[in-house]
Each structure stands twice: as C-alpha cells, then as structure tokens.
Design a protein around this motif. Structure first.
Motif, PDB file in Angstrom:
ATOM      1  N   ALA A   1       0.846  -1.194   0.000  1.00 33.79           N
ATOM      2  CA  ALA A   1       0.000   0.000   0.000  1.00 33.79           C
ATOM      3  C   ALA A   1       0.878   1.239   0.000  1.00 33.79           C
ATOM      4  O   ALA A   1       1.976   1.254   0.552  1.00 33.79           O
ATOM      5  CB  ALA A   1      -0.910   0.008   1.224  1.00 33.79           C
ATOM      6  N   SER A   2       0.376   2.310  -0.635  1.00 36.74           N
ATOM      7  CA  SER A   2       1.164   3.533  -0.771  1.00 36.74           C
ATOM      8  C   SER A   2       1.476   4.177   0.574  1.00 36.74           C
ATOM      9  O   SER A   2       2.436   4.927   0.700  1.00 36.74           O
ATOM     10  CB  SER A   2       0.418   4.536  -1.656  1.00 36.74           C
ATOM     11  OG  SER A   2      -0.850   4.840  -1.104  1.00 36.74           O
TER      12      SER A   2
ATOM     13  N   GLY B   1       5.916  -1.675  -5.333  1.00 38.48           N
ATOM     14  CA  GLY B   1       5.911  -0.607  -4.345  1.00 38.48           C
ATOM     15  C   GLY B   1       5.500   0.699  -4.979  1.00 38.48           C
ATOM     16  O   GLY B   1       5.557   0.867  -6.202  1.00 38.48           O
ATOM     17  N   THR B   2       5.072   1.632  -4.168  1.00 39.85           N
ATOM     18  CA  THR B   2       4.643   2.946  -4.651  1.00 39.85           C
ATOM     19  C   THR B   2       5.359   4.018  -3.864  1.00 39.85           C
ATOM     20  O   THR B   2       5.391   3.966  -2.630  1.00 39.85           O
ATOM     21  CB  THR B   2       3.116   3.133  -4.486  1.00 39.85           C
ATOM     22  OG1 THR B   2       2.442   2.068  -5.129  1.00 39.85           O
ATOM     23  CG2 THR B   2       2.665   4.451  -5.083  1.00 39.85           C
TER      24      THR B   2
ATOM     25  N   PRO C   1      -0.642   6.530  -8.090  1.00 39.17           N
ATOM     26  CA  PRO C   1      -1.832   6.205  -8.873  1.00 39.17           C
ATOM     27  C   PRO C   1      -2.995   7.134  -8.556  1.00 39.17           C
ATOM     28  O   PRO C   1      -3.107   7.658  -7.457  1.00 39.17           O
ATOM     29  CB  PRO C   1      -2.157   4.776  -8.424  1.00 39.17           C
ATOM     30  CG  PRO C   1      -1.695   4.735  -7.003  1.00 39.17           C
ATOM     31  CD  PRO C   1      -0.479   5.625  -6.933  1.00 39.17           C
ATOM     32  N   TYR C   2      -3.847   7.328  -9.557  1.00 40.18           N
ATOM     33  CA  TYR C   2      -5.105   8.026  -9.333  1.00 40.18           C
ATOM     34  C   TYR C   2      -6.137   7.422 -10.269  1.00 40.18           C
ATOM     35  O   TYR C   2      -5.802   6.694 -11.192  1.00 40.18           O
ATOM     36  CB  TYR C   2      -4.966   9.533  -9.596  1.00 40.18           C
ATOM     37  CG  TYR C   2      -4.917   9.893 -11.069  1.00 40.18           C
ATOM     38  CD1 TYR C   2      -6.060  10.346 -11.729  1.00 40.18           C
ATOM     39  CD2 TYR C   2      -3.745   9.749 -11.803  1.00 40.18           C
ATOM     40  CE1 TYR C   2      -6.024  10.649 -13.081  1.00 40.18           C
ATOM     41  CE2 TYR C   2      -3.705  10.059 -13.144  1.00 40.18           C
ATOM     42  CZ  TYR C   2      -4.847  10.512 -13.788  1.00 40.18           C
ATOM     43  OH  TYR C   2      -4.815  10.802 -15.132  1.00 40.18           O
ATOM     44  N   GLY C   3      -7.392   7.737 -10.033  1.00 38.78           N
ATOM     45  CA  GLY C   3      -8.448   7.227 -10.894  1.00 38.78           C
ATOM     46  C   GLY C   3      -9.378   6.296 -10.138  1.00 38.78           C
ATOM     47  O   GLY C   3      -9.061   5.824  -9.039  1.00 38.78           O
TER      48      GLY C   3
ATOM     49  N   SER D   1      -3.417   6.772  -2.420  1.00 35.48           N
ATOM     50  CA  SER D   1      -2.182   7.522  -2.491  1.00 35.48           C
ATOM     51  C   SER D   1      -2.479   8.981  -2.167  1.00 35.48           C
ATOM     52  O   SER D   1      -3.628   9.424  -2.159  1.00 35.48           O
ATOM     53  CB  SER D   1      -1.581   7.415  -3.895  1.00 35.48           C
ATOM     54  OG  SER D   1      -2.400   8.095  -4.842  1.00 35.48           O
ATOM     55  N   HIS D   2      -1.420   9.732  -1.896  1.00 40.44           N
ATOM     56  CA  HIS D   2      -1.586  11.171  -1.644  1.00 40.44           C
ATOM     57  C   HIS D   2      -2.259  11.842  -2.832  1.00 40.44           C
ATOM     58  O   HIS D   2      -3.168  12.667  -2.662  1.00 40.44           O
ATOM     59  CB  HIS D   2      -0.216  11.800  -1.383  1.00 40.44           C
ATOM     60  CG  HIS D   2      -0.216  13.296  -1.434  1.00 40.44           C
ATOM     61  ND1 HIS D   2      -0.809  14.073  -0.464  1.00 40.44           N
ATOM     62  CD2 HIS D   2       0.280  14.155  -2.370  1.00 40.44           C
ATOM     63  CE1 HIS D   2      -0.667  15.357  -0.782  1.00 40.44           C
ATOM     64  NE2 HIS D   2      -0.014  15.429  -1.915  1.00 40.44           N
ATOM     65  N   ALA D   3      -1.833  11.481  -4.038  1.00 40.38           N
ATOM     66  CA  ALA D   3      -2.385  12.102  -5.239  1.00 40.38           C
ATOM     67  C   ALA D   3      -3.865  11.784  -5.405  1.00 40.38           C
ATOM     68  O   ALA D   3      -4.670  12.666  -5.731  1.00 40.38           O
ATOM     69  CB  ALA D   3      -1.608  11.638  -6.472  1.00 40.38           C
TER      70      ALA D   3
END
Length: 319
Positions: A72-73, A105-106, A155-157, A169-171
């Motif tokens: 996980a991020s 990993g992220t 990642p986003y979406g 994620s933060h983003a």
C-alpha cells in the motif's frame, strides 16, 4: 489476448488487495482471461507476514505459480517490519516452488531536499524504497526465481469495485478533494474556491489502469529481454510518468474536468510536497507507454465522482 482455461491457467496469489493498485491488478488479470477461481487474494494486514510459519502454511495451501506482492502507498516497504515480512514471504515462496514473483511498491511525495542516486533516478535522500527493491532483486535472482520488482509513481483514478476499502495515495486523495470542492462550488453556484496546497507542490501521476497494465507487462516479458534492456541482473523497473505535474496545473485540469469556470486561490501549506522522479525510459524501451493522458484520466475521474454522488448529477441535469 492470450486465452486461459481453468486447466491451463496459472494459480496466482495477490498479497495486497486492499490497495488501489492491488484492486486494479485483479481487474487487469480478469480482463486478460485469468479465471477468478485461480486468483487468490489476501490483504497485507490479514496475517502476520513476519511469522514464517503462517506464511509457509499459506504458500503450501495455495501452491501459487505466480505471486504479486503489492505494498500500500501508505506502508512503504523500506521499514524494518516490512523487511522481515518480505524475508518470510521470499523464503516461503522459494520453498513452495513459486516460479514467478513480483514486488510492487509505490513512492509517496516527501518534504525536504532531493538528491540523485546512481542510475539517474532522483529520490529524496531519506527514501529507501529504491535500495530495498534492488536488494530484494539480488536476493531472489540468486535463488533462481523469476523475480521482478517495480516501483510505481502515484496512482489516481476510479477503483473497481468501488466499495472495496482501499488505501489511497496522496495524489488520489488530493484529486478526490479537488473534485469535491469544485463540484460543491458548481452545485451551489459559487465562483470562488480556496484550496490548501503549496505553490511548489509537484506530483508524478499515472492512471490506475495504466499502472496495472504496466505491472503485468513487466511480469510477462522474457527474462532475456529484461536483462538485455536493464543491463543488470537485478530486474527492477520504475513505472514513472513521462511528465511531472505542478499543483497549479493539476488544479486547473481538475476544474476543467468538472466544468468549474470560476476562480481559485491557494491557502499555502507550510512545506511543499514533491513526488520523487522515477525513470520512464526503460519501460518505454521495453515496448510499453501509458494510454490515458492526464486530461482523459481526470475526466474519467470526474465522471466516476458524479456517478458516486447522484445528488450532484441530478442537480446539474435540472439546472
């Protein structure tokens, strides 16, 4: 697309289904034709992964052909506890005869100065993810396992299925907040929005489904191709975006995706948050590039947000 039957399909174990990338990876595998019955999933918190007996028992029960470990991020794998868990997982996978294993990993944006490390990748000096990934690569390659390691940008979406609890994620959290703020302003007829962010915030983003596709692409590549491209025994690949996005660009793009045409101002946070820069050239040389542009990704995210908030959709239709 390769077709899989129940008899010929690989048995896949995915550790980390509670992460957005883990959920997207499941959907990608199903899209490629892997039978759902052959994909076993477990969260990183469902078992004591530092307990070697627990991990070995799980491996002996499932006997997977392929293991994806998705961190996980918000739980970077350069911590001591995670390193112990990784060691137990590696040992159990080797004992169970697992032929293929990938570690995902992220990175997360961090405050403070950034420095360059060998290989051209730029990382904050206090971020150990890259070094940890290379150490894992060397360890598993020495045991003869077909091991791949990737570190992805943020990642986003939309995540499918949407009701699965995932760590964002933060983003992704930032974009969700921006969608909410601009949507609320649009519904209420407001023409001004105040956003908490530092003007020097910088993000490296990729649409969630693109990241999942890149992960599978790297795992499916012949080892000779990877070795020739990376020119090293450690088969680690960065999944980086081709361009970074500054916060003002992101805010304008989200406003456009929502349809907000008013004004916004920043309420500056004390410290800027900057995403570490990841390499994207190696993956491009291996024949993969992201499909979804930032504009398209944000439009899809805005559409998903509206579908999850029907009140907004009805209000817009009426007006």
């Amino acid at each position: 697309m390769k077709a899989y039957t129940v008899q010929s399909a690989e048995r896949i174990l995915l550790v980390g289904d509670q992460s957005a990338i883990g959920a997207a990876l499941i959907q990608r595998l199903l899209h490629l034709g892997h039978p759902r019955s052959h994909i076993q999933v477990t969260s990183t918190t469902s078992a004591n992964w530092s307990d070697s007996e627990v991990v070995h028992a799980l491996m002996r029960e499932i006997l997977p052909d392929l293991v994806y470990v998705v961190e996980a991020s918000d739980c970077p794998f350069d911590t001591e506890a995670s390193a112990i868990s990784s060691t137990a997982l590696i040992s159990a996978a080797a004992e169970a005869g697992v032929a293929n294993l990938m570690f995902v990993g992220t990175v997360a944006p961090l405050a403070g100065p950034i420095t360059a490390i060998p290989g051209g990748t730029v990382f904050p000096h206090n971020c150990g993810n890259h070094a940890a990934a290379l150490q894992l690569c060397n360890l598993l390659a020495s045991q003869g396992m077909n091991y791949r390691s990737v570190i992805t940008c943020e990642p986003y979406g939309p995540c499918r299925p949407p009701k699965v609890p995932t760590s964002k994620s933060h983003a992704a959290g930032l974009i969700e907040d921006l969608l909410s703020q601009f949507t609320t302003a649009l519904v209420r007829g407001l023409h001004h929005v105040t956003i908490q962010a530092h003007p020097h915030d910088r993000l490296e983003l990729m649409y969630l489904s693109d990241i999942a596709e890149a992960i599978v692409h790297v795992m499916d590549l012949p080892q000779a191709t990877l070795s020739a491209t990376t020119q090293q025994r450690s088969l680690h690949i960065d999944i980086g975006a081709e361009q970074v996005v500054w916060i003002l660009e992101l805010i304008k793009a989200v406003a456009a995706a929502v349809g907000f045409r008013g004004r916004f101002q920043l309420d500056p946070t004390p410290v800027a948050r900057c995403s570490p820069r990841l390499d994207h050239h190696t993956l491009a040389n291996l024949g993969w590039r992201p499909l979804i542009s930032l504009e398209t990704g944000l439009e899809l995210s805005a559409m998903d947000f509206r579908l999850r908030h029907r009140t907004f959709q009805s209000t817009v239709c009426v007006t």
